[in-house]
Design an enzyme around this catalytic site. Structure first.
Site, PDB file in Angstrom:
ATOM      1  N   LYS A  13       0.842  -1.215   0.000  1.00  0.00           N
ATOM      2  CA  LYS A  13       0.000   0.000   0.000  1.00  0.00           C
ATOM      3  C   LYS A  13       0.873   1.259   0.000  1.00  0.00           C
ATOM      4  O   LYS A  13       0.660   2.165  -0.788  1.00  0.00           O
ATOM      5  CB  LYS A  13      -0.925   0.021   1.234  1.00  0.00           C
ATOM      6  N   ARG A  88      -9.770   0.936   8.500  1.00  0.00           N
ATOM      7  CA  ARG A  88      -9.352  -0.418   8.857  1.00  0.00           C
ATOM      8  C   ARG A  88     -10.443  -1.174   9.594  1.00  0.00           C
ATOM      9  O   ARG A  88     -10.252  -2.335   9.943  1.00  0.00           O
ATOM     10  CB  ARG A  88      -8.132  -0.343   9.758  1.00  0.00           C
ATOM     11  N   ARG A 127      12.320  -5.915   5.848  1.00  0.00           N
ATOM     12  CA  ARG A 127      12.191  -4.491   5.511  1.00  0.00           C
ATOM     13  C   ARG A 127      13.083  -3.586   6.368  1.00  0.00           C
ATOM     14  O   ARG A 127      13.174  -3.749   7.568  1.00  0.00           O
ATOM     15  CB  ARG A 127      10.734  -4.090   5.693  1.00  0.00           C
ATOM     16  N   ARG A 161      11.267  -1.098  11.722  1.00  0.00           N
ATOM     17  CA  ARG A 161      10.036  -0.835  12.474  1.00  0.00           C
ATOM     18  C   ARG A 161       9.908  -1.832  13.622  1.00  0.00           C
ATOM     19  O   ARG A 161      10.081  -3.033  13.426  1.00  0.00           O
ATOM     20  CB  ARG A 161       8.820  -0.949  11.536  1.00  0.00           C
ATOM     21  N   ARG A 172      -0.536  -8.819  13.462  1.00  0.00           N
ATOM     22  CA  ARG A 172      -1.073  -7.824  12.515  1.00  0.00           C
ATOM     23  C   ARG A 172      -1.893  -8.510  11.419  1.00  0.00           C
ATOM     24  O   ARG A 172      -2.938  -8.002  11.001  1.00  0.00           O
ATOM     25  CB  ARG A 172       0.082  -7.031  11.876  1.00  0.00           C
TER      26      ARG A 172
HETATM   27  P1  AP5 Z   1       4.819  -1.553   1.845  1.00  0.00           P
HETATM   28  O1  AP5 Z   1       4.571  -0.740   0.638  1.00  0.00           O
HETATM   29  O2  AP5 Z   1       5.434  -0.892   3.036  1.00  0.00           O
HETATM   30  O3  AP5 Z   1       3.482  -2.301   2.263  1.00  0.00           O
HETATM   31  P2  AP5 Z   1       2.285  -1.791   3.162  1.00  0.00           P
HETATM   32  O4  AP5 Z   1       1.066  -2.483   2.678  1.00  0.00           O
HETATM   33  O5  AP5 Z   1       2.273  -0.297   3.219  1.00  0.00           O
HETATM   34  O6  AP5 Z   1       2.760  -2.426   4.529  1.00  0.00           O
HETATM   35  P3  AP5 Z   1       2.777  -1.873   5.990  1.00  0.00           P
HETATM   36  O7  AP5 Z   1       3.514  -2.889   6.792  1.00  0.00           O
HETATM   37  O8  AP5 Z   1       3.250  -0.467   6.074  1.00  0.00           O
HETATM   38  O9  AP5 Z   1       1.236  -1.906   6.272  1.00  0.00           O
HETATM   39  P4  AP5 Z   1       0.449  -1.904   7.562  1.00  0.00           P
HETATM   40  O10 AP5 Z   1      -0.908  -1.688   7.055  1.00  0.00           O
HETATM   41  O11 AP5 Z   1       0.618  -3.058   8.457  1.00  0.00           O
HETATM   42  O12 AP5 Z   1       1.147  -0.716   8.398  1.00  0.00           O
HETATM   43  P5  AP5 Z   1       0.661   0.728   8.803  1.00  0.00           P
HETATM   44  O13 AP5 Z   1       1.870   1.554   8.871  1.00  0.00           O
HETATM   45  O14 AP5 Z   1      -0.483   1.175   8.001  1.00  0.00           O
HETATM   46  O15 AP5 Z   1       5.686  -2.819   1.420  1.00  0.00           O
HETATM   47  C1  AP5 Z   1       6.152  -3.743   2.385  1.00  0.00           C
HETATM   48  C2  AP5 Z   1       7.523  -4.317   1.927  1.00  0.00           C
HETATM   49  O16 AP5 Z   1       7.334  -5.048   0.719  1.00  0.00           O
HETATM   50  C3  AP5 Z   1       8.579  -3.254   1.608  1.00  0.00           C
HETATM   51  O17 AP5 Z   1       9.842  -3.782   1.950  1.00  0.00           O
HETATM   52  C4  AP5 Z   1       8.444  -3.056   0.095  1.00  0.00           C
HETATM   53  O18 AP5 Z   1       9.643  -2.626  -0.490  1.00  0.00           O
HETATM   54  C5  AP5 Z   1       8.084  -4.479  -0.360  1.00  0.00           C
HETATM   55  N1  AP5 Z   1       7.193  -4.503  -1.521  1.00  0.00           N
HETATM   56  C6  AP5 Z   1       6.160  -3.661  -1.805  1.00  0.00           C
HETATM   57  N2  AP5 Z   1       5.550  -4.036  -2.945  1.00  0.00           N
HETATM   58  C7  AP5 Z   1       6.189  -5.150  -3.358  1.00  0.00           C
HETATM   59  C8  AP5 Z   1       6.018  -6.025  -4.484  1.00  0.00           C
HETATM   60  N3  AP5 Z   1       5.039  -5.821  -5.391  1.00  0.00           N
HETATM   61  N4  AP5 Z   1       6.853  -7.083  -4.604  1.00  0.00           N
HETATM   62  C9  AP5 Z   1       7.844  -7.299  -3.681  1.00  0.00           C
HETATM   63  N5  AP5 Z   1       8.075  -6.492  -2.601  1.00  0.00           N
HETATM   64  C10 AP5 Z   1       7.232  -5.444  -2.460  1.00  0.00           C
HETATM   65  O19 AP5 Z   1       0.091   0.457  10.276  1.00  0.00           O
HETATM   66  C11 AP5 Z   1       0.936   0.096  11.343  1.00  0.00           C
HETATM   67  C12 AP5 Z   1       0.106  -0.027  12.615  1.00  0.00           C
HETATM   68  O20 AP5 Z   1      -0.492   1.236  12.931  1.00  0.00           O
HETATM   69  C13 AP5 Z   1      -1.073  -0.999  12.556  1.00  0.00           C
HETATM   70  O21 AP5 Z   1      -0.681  -2.335  12.825  1.00  0.00           O
HETATM   71  C14 AP5 Z   1      -1.985  -0.433  13.647  1.00  0.00           C
HETATM   72  O22 AP5 Z   1      -1.534  -0.786  14.929  1.00  0.00           O
HETATM   73  C15 AP5 Z   1      -1.799   1.068  13.476  1.00  0.00           C
HETATM   74  N6  AP5 Z   1      -2.770   1.647  12.530  1.00  0.00           N
HETATM   75  C16 AP5 Z   1      -2.501   2.210  11.318  1.00  0.00           C
HETATM   76  N7  AP5 Z   1      -3.613   2.632  10.733  1.00  0.00           N
HETATM   77  C17 AP5 Z   1      -4.629   2.343  11.576  1.00  0.00           C
HETATM   78  C18 AP5 Z   1      -6.036   2.498  11.512  1.00  0.00           C
HETATM   79  N8  AP5 Z   1      -6.635   3.036  10.436  1.00  0.00           N
HETATM   80  N9  AP5 Z   1      -6.787   2.055  12.554  1.00  0.00           N
HETATM   81  C19 AP5 Z   1      -6.211   1.516  13.652  1.00  0.00           C
HETATM   82  N10 AP5 Z   1      -4.876   1.330  13.770  1.00  0.00           N
HETATM   83  C20 AP5 Z   1      -4.094   1.728  12.744  1.00  0.00           C
END
Ligand code: AP5
Length: 221
Positions: A13, A88, A127, A161, A172
């Site tokens: 994402k 979410r 990562r 992270r 997660r």
């Molecule tokens: P990346 O692009 O970082 O993937 P992502 O989907 O953004 O993954 P995240 O781990 O950031 O998502 P998340 O939803 O768990 O975390 P968030 O920060 O929102 O890619 C991941 C890796 O893969 C990278 O190394 C990249 O290079 C690689 N990659 C990407 N595309 C690829 C491909 N096509 N092929 C191969 N490799 C690839 O949330 C973190 C925490 O915050 C949550 O757990 C929760 O506690 C809290 N939180 C956030 N938002 C909310 C909400 N709305 N409500 C409640 N709690 C929340």
């Protein structure tokens, strides 16, 4: 054009939101990034949020909804936004609907990135990010050309992270399947859900998203 990128942790994402921001001038609104800024502060709320994130659980809806409500009224999003990591839960999605109605805006597309759990774990486990210029790498999938040196800025300092530890990643994923996956039928019923194969290379996923948005060409004018 107002878009939601929906998918499990590690689905790509953030990667695709960054590209959409660069290519189309949309503003990326990432609740994960916003929360990581909040937990840099030292106060009881930030400590509570940090504990929740490190347990792989969701920060309470009221905190998140207030954060987005503050952000979404700012002037810079007038040309459109990409929501990365929000909503979410169904409660967050309903709150978003209310916010958009008040602003006389609508969602154009909800793009689901489909990736299987084994690939997600591999992506997240490896990562890391350059501490200086923020470029993202992956130990096995996308390492820097020279080990330990950022391709972009030459820095030798990297950050990891806290919630990317194996046990937190498992939690997660469980949270995603239980609390966020119900958003798929929610948006399907509204007729704005489209799915993309997120297992492909970054460029191919980007190409698929691009084609999809081109096919609804009114979104790109
Ligand atoms: P990346 O692009 O970082 O993937 P992502 O989907 O953004 O993954 P995240 O781990 O950031 O998502 P998340 O939803 O768990 O975390 P968030 O920060 O929102 O890619 C991941 C890796 O893969 C990278 O190394 C990249 O290079 C690689 N990659 C990407 N595309 C690829 C491909 N096509 N092929 C191969 N490799 C690839 O949330 C973190 C925490 O915050 C949550 O757990 C929760 O506690 C809290 N939180 C956030 N938002 C909310 C909400 N709305 N409500 C409640 N709690 C929340």
């Amino acid at each position: 054009m107002n878009i939601i990128l929906l998918g499990p942790p590690g689905a790509g994402k953030g990667t695709q939101a960054q590209l959409l921001q660069e290519k189309f001038g949309l503003i990326k609104l990432s609740t994960g990034d916003m929360l990581r800024e909040v937990i840099k502060q030292d106060n009881p709320l930030s400590k509570r949020i940090k504990d929740i994130m490190n347990a792989g659980q969701l920060v309470p809806d009221d905190v998140i909804i207030a954060m987005i409500a503050d952000r979404i009224v700012q002037g810079d999003i007038q040309n459109g936004f990409i929501l990365d990591g929000f909503p979410r839960t169904v409660a967050q999605a309903e709150a978003l609907d209310v916010m958009l109605r008040r602003l006389d805006k609508k969602l154009d597309a909800v793009i689901e990135l489909q990736v299987d759990d084994a690939a997600l774990i591999q992506r997240i486990a490896g990562r890391f990010t350059c501490a200086k210029c923020n470029v993202g790498y992956n130990k096995t999938l996308n390492p820097p050309a020279q080990e330990g040196v950022c391709d972009q800025c030459g820095s030798t300092e990297f950050t990891f992270r806290d919630d990317d530890k194996a046990e937190t990643v498992a939690s997660r994923l469980k949270t995603y399947h239980a609390q966020t996956a119900p958003l798929l039928p929610y948006y399907q019923e509204k007729g704005i859900l489209v799915s993309v194969d997120g297992m492909k290379e970054v460029d191919e996923v980007w190409h698929a998203i691009n084609e999809l948005l081109q096919s609804q060409s009114n979104l790109l004018t």
